[in-house]
Motif scaffolding. Structure first.
Motif, PDB file in Angstrom:
ATOM      1  N   HIS A  27       0.815  -1.267  -0.102  1.00 53.45           N
ATOM      2  CA  HIS A  27       0.076   0.146  -0.077  1.00 53.45           C
ATOM      3  C   HIS A  27       0.937   1.281   0.112  1.00 53.45           C
ATOM      4  O   HIS A  27       1.468   1.663   0.964  1.00 53.45           O
ATOM      5  CB  HIS A  27      -0.994  -0.191   1.146  1.00 53.45           C
ATOM      6  CG  HIS A  27      -1.866   1.101   1.082  1.00 53.45           C
ATOM      7  ND1 HIS A  27      -3.395   0.888   0.634  1.00 53.45           N
ATOM      8  CD2 HIS A  27      -1.585   2.529   1.396  1.00 53.45           C
ATOM      9  CE1 HIS A  27      -3.765   2.056   0.552  1.00 53.45           C
ATOM     10  NE2 HIS A  27      -2.941   3.152   1.308  1.00 53.45           N
ATOM     11  N   HIS A  29       1.668   4.912  -2.638  1.00 58.31           N
ATOM     12  CA  HIS A  29       1.121   5.684  -3.725  1.00 58.31           C
ATOM     13  C   HIS A  29       2.206   6.432  -4.369  1.00 58.31           C
ATOM     14  O   HIS A  29       3.357   6.509  -3.897  1.00 58.31           O
ATOM     15  CB  HIS A  29       0.104   6.817  -3.193  1.00 58.31           C
ATOM     16  CG  HIS A  29      -0.939   6.409  -2.181  1.00 58.31           C
ATOM     17  ND1 HIS A  29      -2.072   5.866  -2.417  1.00 58.31           N
ATOM     18  CD2 HIS A  29      -0.731   6.447  -0.982  1.00 58.31           C
ATOM     19  CE1 HIS A  29      -2.811   5.549  -1.357  1.00 58.31           C
ATOM     20  NE2 HIS A  29      -2.085   5.810  -0.321  1.00 58.31           N
ATOM     21  N   TYR A  45      -6.618  17.747  -2.073  1.00 53.80           N
ATOM     22  CA  TYR A  45      -5.401  18.019  -1.274  1.00 53.80           C
ATOM     23  C   TYR A  45      -4.369  17.993  -2.545  1.00 53.80           C
ATOM     24  O   TYR A  45      -4.562  17.386  -3.685  1.00 53.80           O
ATOM     25  CB  TYR A  45      -4.874  17.169  -0.235  1.00 53.80           C
ATOM     26  CG  TYR A  45      -4.651  15.608  -0.745  1.00 53.80           C
ATOM     27  CD1 TYR A  45      -3.382  15.120  -1.507  1.00 53.80           C
ATOM     28  CD2 TYR A  45      -5.730  14.585  -0.809  1.00 53.80           C
ATOM     29  CE1 TYR A  45      -3.057  13.859  -1.669  1.00 53.80           C
ATOM     30  CE2 TYR A  45      -5.429  13.539  -1.191  1.00 53.80           C
ATOM     31  CZ  TYR A  45      -4.438  12.906  -1.437  1.00 53.80           C
ATOM     32  OH  TYR A  45      -4.298  11.538  -2.114  1.00 53.80           O
ATOM     33  N   SER A  73      -6.550   9.697  -4.605  1.00 53.02           N
ATOM     34  CA  SER A  73      -7.641  10.262  -5.028  1.00 53.02           C
ATOM     35  C   SER A  73      -7.288  11.729  -5.612  1.00 53.02           C
ATOM     36  O   SER A  73      -7.873  12.310  -6.223  1.00 53.02           O
ATOM     37  CB  SER A  73      -8.403  10.784  -3.616  1.00 53.02           C
ATOM     38  OG  SER A  73      -7.663  11.527  -2.668  1.00 53.02           O
ATOM     39  N   ARG A 120     -10.226   0.590  -6.760  1.00 57.30           N
ATOM     40  CA  ARG A 120     -10.345   0.971  -5.379  1.00 57.30           C
ATOM     41  C   ARG A 120     -11.731   1.883  -5.374  1.00 57.30           C
ATOM     42  O   ARG A 120     -11.980   2.476  -6.052  1.00 57.30           O
ATOM     43  CB  ARG A 120      -9.175   1.971  -5.020  1.00 57.30           C
ATOM     44  CG  ARG A 120      -9.311   2.170  -3.610  1.00 57.30           C
ATOM     45  CD  ARG A 120      -8.152   3.182  -3.215  1.00 57.30           C
ATOM     46  NE  ARG A 120      -7.670   3.149  -1.628  1.00 57.30           N
ATOM     47  CZ  ARG A 120      -7.296   4.463  -1.096  1.00 57.30           C
ATOM     48  NH1 ARG A 120      -7.122   5.545  -2.028  1.00 57.30           N
ATOM     49  NH2 ARG A 120      -7.002   4.352   0.100  1.00 57.30           N
ATOM     50  N   ARG A 126     -14.200  13.169   2.956  1.00 56.17           N
ATOM     51  CA  ARG A 126     -12.937  14.344   2.756  1.00 56.17           C
ATOM     52  C   ARG A 126     -11.922  14.129   1.749  1.00 56.17           C
ATOM     53  O   ARG A 126     -11.303  15.023   1.414  1.00 56.17           O
ATOM     54  CB  ARG A 126     -12.136  14.604   4.155  1.00 56.17           C
ATOM     55  CG  ARG A 126     -11.202  13.359   4.558  1.00 56.17           C
ATOM     56  CD  ARG A 126     -10.542  13.543   5.831  1.00 56.17           C
ATOM     57  NE  ARG A 126      -9.762  12.235   6.209  1.00 56.17           N
ATOM     58  CZ  ARG A 126      -8.659  11.826   5.601  1.00 56.17           C
ATOM     59  NH1 ARG A 126      -8.190  12.363   4.586  1.00 56.17           N
ATOM     60  NH2 ARG A 126      -8.183  10.617   5.994  1.00 56.17           N
ATOM     61  N   TYR A 152     -12.156   1.379   1.013  1.00 49.76           N
ATOM     62  CA  TYR A 152     -11.853   2.380   2.277  1.00 49.76           C
ATOM     63  C   TYR A 152     -12.715   2.924   2.655  1.00 49.76           C
ATOM     64  O   TYR A 152     -13.465   3.803   1.848  1.00 49.76           O
ATOM     65  CB  TYR A 152     -10.465   3.564   1.304  1.00 49.76           C
ATOM     66  CG  TYR A 152      -9.985   4.376   2.512  1.00 49.76           C
ATOM     67  CD1 TYR A 152      -9.517   3.908   3.664  1.00 49.76           C
ATOM     68  CD2 TYR A 152      -9.386   5.582   2.184  1.00 49.76           C
ATOM     69  CE1 TYR A 152      -8.854   4.493   4.752  1.00 49.76           C
ATOM     70  CE2 TYR A 152      -8.649   6.238   2.969  1.00 49.76           C
ATOM     71  CZ  TYR A 152      -8.483   5.798   4.347  1.00 49.76           C
ATOM     72  OH  TYR A 152      -7.684   6.635   5.035  1.00 49.76           O
ATOM     73  N   HIS A 176      -6.477  -0.219   5.781  1.00 47.56           N
ATOM     74  CA  HIS A 176      -6.541   0.329   7.223  1.00 47.56           C
ATOM     75  C   HIS A 176      -7.607  -0.309   7.904  1.00 47.56           C
ATOM     76  O   HIS A 176      -8.083   0.481   9.018  1.00 47.56           O
ATOM     77  CB  HIS A 176      -6.455   1.758   7.330  1.00 47.56           C
ATOM     78  CG  HIS A 176      -5.355   2.341   5.876  1.00 47.56           C
ATOM     79  ND1 HIS A 176      -4.466   1.872   5.626  1.00 47.56           N
ATOM     80  CD2 HIS A 176      -5.550   3.490   5.478  1.00 47.56           C
ATOM     81  CE1 HIS A 176      -4.016   2.437   4.446  1.00 47.56           C
ATOM     82  NE2 HIS A 176      -4.622   3.567   4.685  1.00 47.56           N
ATOM     83  N   ARG A 213      -1.581   6.948  11.179  1.00 51.56           N
ATOM     84  CA  ARG A 213      -3.157   7.536  11.295  1.00 51.56           C
ATOM     85  C   ARG A 213      -4.077   7.216  12.331  1.00 51.56           C
ATOM     86  O   ARG A 213      -4.989   7.939  12.834  1.00 51.56           O
ATOM     87  CB  ARG A 213      -4.004   7.084   9.985  1.00 51.56           C
ATOM     88  CG  ARG A 213      -3.363   7.714   8.366  1.00 51.56           C
ATOM     89  CD  ARG A 213      -4.151   7.270   7.333  1.00 51.56           C
ATOM     90  NE  ARG A 213      -3.520   7.476   6.016  1.00 51.56           N
ATOM     91  CZ  ARG A 213      -3.258   8.472   5.443  1.00 51.56           C
ATOM     92  NH1 ARG A 213      -3.706   9.712   5.927  1.00 51.56           N
ATOM     93  NH2 ARG A 213      -2.371   8.674   4.375  1.00 51.56           N
ATOM     94  N   ASP A 249       2.150   2.999   3.162  1.00 58.24           N
ATOM     95  CA  ASP A 249       1.227   4.204   2.913  1.00 58.24           C
ATOM     96  C   ASP A 249       1.938   5.404   2.616  1.00 58.24           C
ATOM     97  O   ASP A 249       1.541   6.348   2.286  1.00 58.24           O
ATOM     98  CB  ASP A 249       0.346   4.461   4.193  1.00 58.24           C
ATOM     99  CG  ASP A 249      -0.798   5.559   3.975  1.00 58.24           C
ATOM    100  OD1 ASP A 249      -1.431   5.408   2.755  1.00 58.24           O
ATOM    101  OD2 ASP A 249      -0.808   6.431   4.607  1.00 58.24           O
ATOM    102  N   ASN A 254      -1.898  13.731   3.124  1.00 58.58           N
ATOM    103  CA  ASN A 254      -2.594  14.303   4.287  1.00 58.58           C
ATOM    104  C   ASN A 254      -1.922  14.216   5.551  1.00 58.58           C
ATOM    105  O   ASN A 254      -2.681  14.790   6.677  1.00 58.58           O
ATOM    106  CB  ASN A 254      -4.043  14.077   4.222  1.00 58.58           C
ATOM    107  CG  ASN A 254      -4.847  14.162   2.916  1.00 58.58           C
ATOM    108  OD1 ASN A 254      -4.748  15.428   2.563  1.00 58.58           O
ATOM    109  ND2 ASN A 254      -5.424  13.497   2.177  1.00 58.58           N
TER     110      ASN A 254
HETATM  111  O1  LIG Z   1      -3.506   6.897   1.459  1.00 58.39           O
HETATM  112  C1  LIG Z   1      -4.121   6.709   2.276  1.00 58.39           C
HETATM  113  O2  LIG Z   1      -4.457   5.347   2.411  1.00 58.39           O
HETATM  114  C2  LIG Z   1      -5.370   7.257   2.881  1.00 58.39           C
HETATM  115  C3  LIG Z   1      -5.449   8.531   2.360  1.00 58.39           C
HETATM  116  C4  LIG Z   1      -5.380   9.302   1.167  1.00 58.39           C
HETATM  117  C5  LIG Z   1      -6.155   8.642   0.149  1.00 58.39           C
HETATM  118  O3  LIG Z   1      -6.651   7.289   0.246  1.00 58.39           O
HETATM  119  C6  LIG Z   1      -6.276   8.941  -1.105  1.00 58.39           C
HETATM  120  O4  LIG Z   1      -6.042  10.153  -1.461  1.00 58.39           O
HETATM  121  O5  LIG Z   1      -6.904   8.335  -1.983  1.00 58.39           O
HETATM  122  C7  LIG Z   1      -6.111   9.572   3.514  1.00 58.39           C
HETATM  123  O6  LIG Z   1      -6.695   9.052   4.650  1.00 58.39           O
HETATM  124  O7  LIG Z   1      -5.879  10.771   3.318  1.00 58.39           O
END
Ligand SMILES: O=C(O)/C=C(\CC(=O)C(=O)O)C(=O)O
Length: 296
Positions: A27, A29, A45, A73, A120, A126, A152, A176, A213, A249, A254
């Motif tokens: 996991h 990004h 963000y 995201s 996903r 948020r 998620y 998570h 987190r 992660d 964020n």
């Molecule tokens: O990266 C993670 O696992 C969690 C994120 C960001 C996210 O999932 C995303 O931007 O898609 C979060 O809780 O802000």
């Protein structure tokens, strides 16, 4: 939107724990680089660039062999940055995409060709404007062979999501652990509800991830060294050891107010998976079953 943010540690420590050969960070990004892969107009963000070079350098620094890159995201449903990172990995990365549910079967096949093995569904308000369950189900029913759904959500909507999740016809991987309140302890209401959910199907997997987190000071935890997380999560990993995968992660979207040290994140592994056998399942066998099954 305001300035671009940095959510990752500039000089993470070397972990004391050495992962087994072939360990997968399942996991993580990539962000951008923005000049090549602009962020979505709907992004909640706007991060600094955190591209494949940084990710692969961190992988080597932490003692891992492979990555599973989960579309974040901020890139919306344009998976180009994730696909680019996979292409640059020399076979050492695969990915999870976020798609427009109306995506064609040909485009799903192209994502498979590019190393994607799942999609996903993000239910965090948020992070995304809407999450249309009926459309998500429609696309979940026509995924390429062997794919899964990564989901998620936060603990307070687990029950509400049950009928939707029950209808998904492929394996589910919960990010998570669905964000339980770990300060409630291993027998707290959130962990109990998550266990009940896991008992409902034997193809629900989860990531016992993100101590930063879930045990954050702003979440009511005590922060690093994340003792509440270790206490609450270790029994869950022991009880469902064939359904767990793990990841850093990175670049910790964020988390700019409490940026974790990735070396410390890796040092959580023996605290939630204390035996070599558990560690091999968590870091090698299980993620290989989901992402590189042809190599087993
Ligand atoms: O990266 C993670 O696992 C969690 C994120 C960001 C996210 O999932 C995303 O931007 O898609 C979060 O809780 O802000």
């Amino acid at each position: 939107m305001s300035d671009r943010i940095v959510s990752w540690h500039g000089a993470p420590s070397k972990p004391a724990y050495t992962p087994p050969a072939g360990a997968v960070d399942a996991h993580c990004h990539v962000f951008g680089p923005m000049a090549q892969f602009p962020f979505s107009a709907k992004a909640k963000y706007l991060p600094e660039d955190a591209g494949p070079d940084k990710l692969f350098a961190l992988r080597d620094h932490l003692g891992f062999s492979r990555n599973v890159i989960v579309q974040a995201s901020c890139h919306g449903t344009d998976n180009a940055a994730t696909l680019d990172a996979i292409a640059k990995s020399q076979g050492k990365a695969r990915g999870v995409a976020v798609v427009d549910p109306a995506i064609s079967d040909a485009d799903l096949a192209a994502l498979h060709e590019g190393g994607i093995r799942g999609i996903r569904f993000n239910f965090l308000k948020r992070l995304v404007d809407d999450a249309p369950k009926d459309k998500f189900l429609e696309v979940a029913r026509r995924l390429p062979q062997g794919w899964h759904v990564v989901i998620y959500f936060e603990a307070d909507i687990l029950e509400e999501l049950r009928p939707f999740m029950d209808a998904i016809p492929v394996p589910l991987v919960v990010d998570h652990m669905g964000r339980p309140d770990v300060t409630q302890g291993p027998d707290g209401a959130d962990m109990k509800a998550f266990r009940t959910f896991l008992e409902s199907r034997d193809d629900i997997w989860f990531k016992p991830t993100c101590p930063d987190r879930l045990d954050a000071i702003k979440e009511g935890g005590k922060g690093d060294p994340w003792n509440a997380f270790a206490d609450a999560v270790a029994p869950l990993v022991a009880d469902y050891q064939d359904r767990v995968i793990w990841g850093t992660d990175w670049p910790h979207p964020n988390m700019q107010d409490e940026i974790p040290d990735d070396g410390h994140i890796v040092d959580m592994i023996p605290r939630i998976a204390p035996t070599e056998d558990l560690q091999r399942k968590l870091l090698v066998t299980n993620p290989m079953r989901l992402y590189w099954p042809e190599e087993l």
